[in-house]
Motif scaffolding. Structure first.
Motif, PDB file in Angstrom:
ATOM      1  N   GLY A   1     -15.146  12.136   4.366  1.00  0.00           N
ATOM      2  CA  GLY A   1     -14.488  10.869   4.113  1.00  0.00           C
ATOM      3  C   GLY A   1     -13.030  11.043   3.727  1.00  0.00           C
ATOM      4  N   MET A   2     -12.176  10.248   4.377  1.00  0.00           N
ATOM      5  CA  MET A   2     -10.748  10.206   4.052  1.00  0.00           C
ATOM      6  C   MET A   2     -10.382   8.734   3.862  1.00  0.00           C
ATOM      7  N   GLY A   3     -10.716   8.205   2.684  1.00  0.00           N
ATOM      8  CA  GLY A   3     -10.533   6.785   2.408  1.00  0.00           C
ATOM      9  C   GLY A   3      -9.078   6.369   2.472  1.00  0.00           C
ATOM     10  N   VAL A   4      -8.836   5.190   3.061  1.00  0.00           N
ATOM     11  CA  VAL A   4      -7.465   4.713   3.254  1.00  0.00           C
ATOM     12  C   VAL A   4      -7.136   3.589   2.283  1.00  0.00           C
ATOM     13  N   LEU A   5      -7.873   2.476   2.348  1.00  0.00           N
ATOM     14  CA  LEU A   5      -7.513   1.316   1.535  1.00  0.00           C
ATOM     15  C   LEU A   5      -8.750   0.505   1.170  1.00  0.00           C
ATOM     16  N   ALA A   6      -8.522  -0.541   0.382  1.00  0.00           N
ATOM     17  CA  ALA A   6      -9.563  -1.473  -0.047  1.00  0.00           C
ATOM     18  C   ALA A   6     -10.719  -0.728  -0.726  1.00  0.00           C
ATOM     19  N   ASP A   7     -11.945  -0.913  -0.228  1.00  0.00           N
ATOM     20  CA  ASP A   7     -13.116  -0.283  -0.835  1.00  0.00           C
ATOM     21  C   ASP A   7     -13.328   1.151  -0.383  1.00  0.00           C
TER      22      ASP A   7
ATOM     23  N   TRP B   1       0.835  -1.212   0.000  1.00  0.00           N
ATOM     24  CA  TRP B   1       0.000   0.000   0.000  1.00  0.00           C
ATOM     25  C   TRP B   1       0.866   1.257   0.000  1.00  0.00           C
ATOM     26  N   SER B   2       1.876   1.292   0.845  1.00  0.00           N
ATOM     27  CA  SER B   2       2.712   2.485   0.985  1.00  0.00           C
ATOM     28  C   SER B   2       3.507   2.780  -0.283  1.00  0.00           C
TER      29      SER B   2
ATOM     30  N   PRO C   1     -21.167  22.265  18.064  1.00  0.00           N
ATOM     31  CA  PRO C   1     -21.321  21.035  17.277  1.00  0.00           C
ATOM     32  C   PRO C   1     -20.395  19.944  17.797  1.00  0.00           C
ATOM     33  N   LEU C   2     -20.820  18.705  17.602  1.00  0.00           N
ATOM     34  CA  LEU C   2     -20.041  17.548  18.015  1.00  0.00           C
ATOM     35  C   LEU C   2     -19.522  16.822  16.774  1.00  0.00           C
ATOM     36  N   VAL C   3     -18.217  16.621  16.714  1.00  0.00           N
ATOM     37  CA  VAL C   3     -17.581  15.908  15.611  1.00  0.00           C
ATOM     38  C   VAL C   3     -17.028  14.592  16.140  1.00  0.00           C
ATOM     39  N   TYR C   4     -17.337  13.520  15.446  1.00  0.00           N
ATOM     40  CA  TYR C   4     -16.805  12.206  15.799  1.00  0.00           C
ATOM     41  C   TYR C   4     -15.800  11.799  14.724  1.00  0.00           C
ATOM     42  N   VAL C   5     -14.638  11.300  15.148  1.00  0.00           N
ATOM     43  CA  VAL C   5     -13.550  10.943  14.232  1.00  0.00           C
ATOM     44  C   VAL C   5     -13.135   9.501  14.469  1.00  0.00           C
ATOM     45  N   SER C   6     -13.080   8.710  13.417  1.00  0.00           N
ATOM     46  CA  SER C   6     -12.536   7.360  13.498  1.00  0.00           C
ATOM     47  C   SER C   6     -12.030   6.953  12.118  1.00  0.00           C
ATOM     48  N   LEU C   7     -10.795   6.498  12.060  1.00  0.00           N
ATOM     49  CA  LEU C   7     -10.205   6.054  10.798  1.00  0.00           C
ATOM     50  C   LEU C   7     -10.025   4.538  10.762  1.00  0.00           C
ATOM     51  N   GLY C   8     -10.836   3.834  11.516  1.00  0.00           N
ATOM     52  CA  GLY C   8     -10.835   2.383  11.451  1.00  0.00           C
ATOM     53  C   GLY C   8      -9.841   1.738  12.392  1.00  0.00           C
ATOM     54  N   THR C   9      -9.867   0.402  12.434  1.00  0.00           N
ATOM     55  CA  THR C   9      -9.036  -0.351  13.367  1.00  0.00           C
ATOM     56  C   THR C   9      -7.814  -0.980  12.710  1.00  0.00           C
ATOM     57  N   LEU C  10      -7.949  -1.475  11.489  1.00  0.00           N
ATOM     58  CA  LEU C  10      -6.807  -2.117  10.845  1.00  0.00           C
ATOM     59  C   LEU C  10      -5.665  -1.142  10.640  1.00  0.00           C
ATOM     60  N   THR C  11      -5.996   0.087  10.283  1.00  0.00           N
ATOM     61  CA  THR C  11      -4.954   1.063   9.973  1.00  0.00           C
ATOM     62  C   THR C  11      -4.083   1.379  11.170  1.00  0.00           C
ATOM     63  N   THR C  12      -4.640   1.250  12.368  1.00  0.00           N
ATOM     64  CA  THR C  12      -3.832   1.504  13.560  1.00  0.00           C
ATOM     65  C   THR C  12      -3.122   0.248  14.031  1.00  0.00           C
ATOM     66  N   ALA C  13      -3.582  -0.919  13.604  1.00  0.00           N
ATOM     67  CA  ALA C  13      -2.959  -2.175  14.020  1.00  0.00           C
ATOM     68  C   ALA C  13      -1.775  -2.554  13.135  1.00  0.00           C
ATOM     69  N   MET C  14      -1.783  -2.141  11.872  1.00  0.00           N
ATOM     70  CA  MET C  14      -0.726  -2.500  10.937  1.00  0.00           C
ATOM     71  C   MET C  14       0.447  -1.529  11.074  1.00  0.00           C
ATOM     72  N   ALA C  15       1.607  -2.090  11.393  1.00  0.00           N
ATOM     73  CA  ALA C  15       2.775  -1.248  11.668  1.00  0.00           C
ATOM     74  C   ALA C  15       3.124  -0.361  10.482  1.00  0.00           C
ATOM     75  N   GLY C  16       2.969  -0.867   9.278  1.00  0.00           N
ATOM     76  CA  GLY C  16       3.337  -0.092   8.111  1.00  0.00           C
ATOM     77  C   GLY C  16       2.428   1.086   7.832  1.00  0.00           C
ATOM     78  N   LEU C  17       1.205   1.058   8.372  1.00  0.00           N
ATOM     79  CA  LEU C  17       0.259   2.158   8.173  1.00  0.00           C
ATOM     80  C   LEU C  17       0.153   3.063   9.394  1.00  0.00           C
ATOM     81  N   ARG C  18       0.659   2.596  10.503  1.00  0.00           N
ATOM     82  CA  ARG C  18       0.463   3.293  11.771  1.00  0.00           C
ATOM     83  C   ARG C  18       1.000   4.718  11.743  1.00  0.00           C
TER      84      ARG C  18
END
Length: 396
Positions: free
Chosen positions: A297-303, A58-59, A202-219
């Motif tokens: 949206g800030m798409g990272v990988l896959a779909d 990916w990188s 206003p309330l903003v909620y932020v989450s960029l998923g779980t795999l992206t933080t678990a994979m060392a190469g994407l962290r």
């Protein structure tokens, strides 16, 4: 398992016995949902070497080569072990119906070998798999299917928890859109969150998923994106909850209005939020629709890049590249917050989503009988076997 809640929830409510066949990492999630668990397949996606290799692709090369490597090569390579486990299990206890994740290629094969009615449950990877099927996935499965006396691999008829046109330019084979449900424990906010919001901002909620933080190469990449987002949040005078998984301890907020946590019950929090900054996984986007909350949206990988682009085209929010700066992110947030056209669009989408028919397991099983000629006895309490591939929400 959240990717299969729209299947397991209705099946349990309709009185059927539901058994999840999955790697051991899913045992706890099955228990939380009241689903019987049987181990099948390996936790291979948790292998550090596998994650490192995938993140390097990916990188260095981008998302298209990443998809081809992961879903066109690694996924088919693991199908044999899952198929072998399931054939042995289903020979001992034959299910009435198999509903397998669309990416669970071993389960599709096992069901064909044993002449079981099978449907593919779209976990968000359906568009990626369709794009890769003829050129990568089917050829990679050819030897395995031949070993079991099967013809060319085909994707089973697809179930999807959203209107088909939302995520597919070309509908998948025999696509059937059904109503989306989420697990009950995801619908309530913890008290410390519920009591702590100001209605004046206003309330903003932020989450960029779980795999992206678990994979060392994407962290490292994702950590930088979180920091830019948090800097932008400081500039726009809002409250925010940043759910960053394993990265949370590394993301310190000097602004008391911005809370960094590892995990939250996302469906519940999205309903309270005025804006959802998301990586664009299928489940996250549908959470946003059901919460009537616009997205950045800030798409990272896959779909994910395709998902957020489609949502932006539908007027449900905006998109930014991962390289966006603090100022660009702040401008995009400001453009969405308080803009009635985004709120109207996502409210209309929620209404469209809620009009989908609920999943009817008996009808689905009977449809499988009629289509494939299996002739199973029609009765309440049918045994529904659900299959989870080694990764679910993280790849979304």
């Amino acid at each position: 398992m959240s990717a299969l809640d729209y299947v397991t929830g209705p099946a349990l409510e309709q009185g059927h016995d539901v058994v999840l066949y999955a790697p051991g990492m899913f045992r706890r999630e099955a228990r939380r949902r009241g689903v019987e668990f049987r181990r099948a397949g390996a936790d291979w996606t948790c292998d550090v070497a596998v994650q490192q290799a995938a993140s390097e692709v990916w990188s260095k090369s981008g998302n298209v080569p990443f998809n081809r490597y992961v879903f066109g090569r690694l996924w088919p390579d693991q199908a044999e072990a899952k198929a072998r486990d399931l054939i042995a299990a289903w020979t001992r206890a034959r299910p009435d119906l198999v509903i397998a994740e669309c990416s669970d290629l071993g389960a599709h094969l096992a069901a064909r070998v044993l002449d079981l009615p099978v449907f593919a449950a779209d976990n968000g990877l359906g568009p990626v798999l369709l794009d890769l099927w003829d050129g990568d996935i089917a050829p990679a499965l050819a030897c395995l299917h031949k070993q079991y006396g099967q013809d060319t691999a085909v994707l089973p008829a697809m179930l999807t928890p959203a209107p088909v046109q939302w995520f597919y330019s070309t509908p998948p084979p025999s696509a059937r859109a059904v109503r989306r449900t989420v697990a009950e424990f995801g619908s309530a906010l913890p008290q410390w969150l519920d009591d702590g919001f100001s209605s004046a901002r206003p309330l903003v909620y932020v989450s960029l998923g779980t795999l992206t933080t678990a994979m060392a190469g994407l962290r490292t990449v994702i950590g930088s994106v979180y920091r830019e987002i948090m800097a932008a949040l400081c500039d726009i005078g809002c409250e925010a909850v940043v759910s960053a998984g394993d990265l949370a301890p590394d993301l310190r907020s000097a602004d008391p209005r911005i809370r960094v946590v590892e995990h939250v019950p996302q469906p519940a929090l999205v309903r309270r939020a005025d804006l959802f900054v998301t990586h664009g996984g299928r489940a996250s986007l549908l959470d946003a629709v059901q919460g009537a909350t616009p997205v950045l949206g800030m798409g990272v990988l896959a779909d994910q890049p395709g998902n957020v682009a489609g949502f932006a085209r539908r007027g449900l929010g905006r998109t930014l590249e991962l390289t966006a700066t603090r100022g660009e992110i702040a401008d995009a947030m400001t453009a969405i917050l308080g803009n009635p056209r985004y709120e109207a669009a996502v409210t209309a989408a929620d209404a469209e989503l809620s009009q989908l028919p609920p999943l009817d397991v008996m009808q689905l099983r009977d449809c499988g009988d009629a289509q494939d000629g299996f002739g199973l006895a029609s009765r309440p309490g049918s045994r529904i076997h659900v299959n989870e591939m080694e990764l679910h929400d993280p790849w979304q």
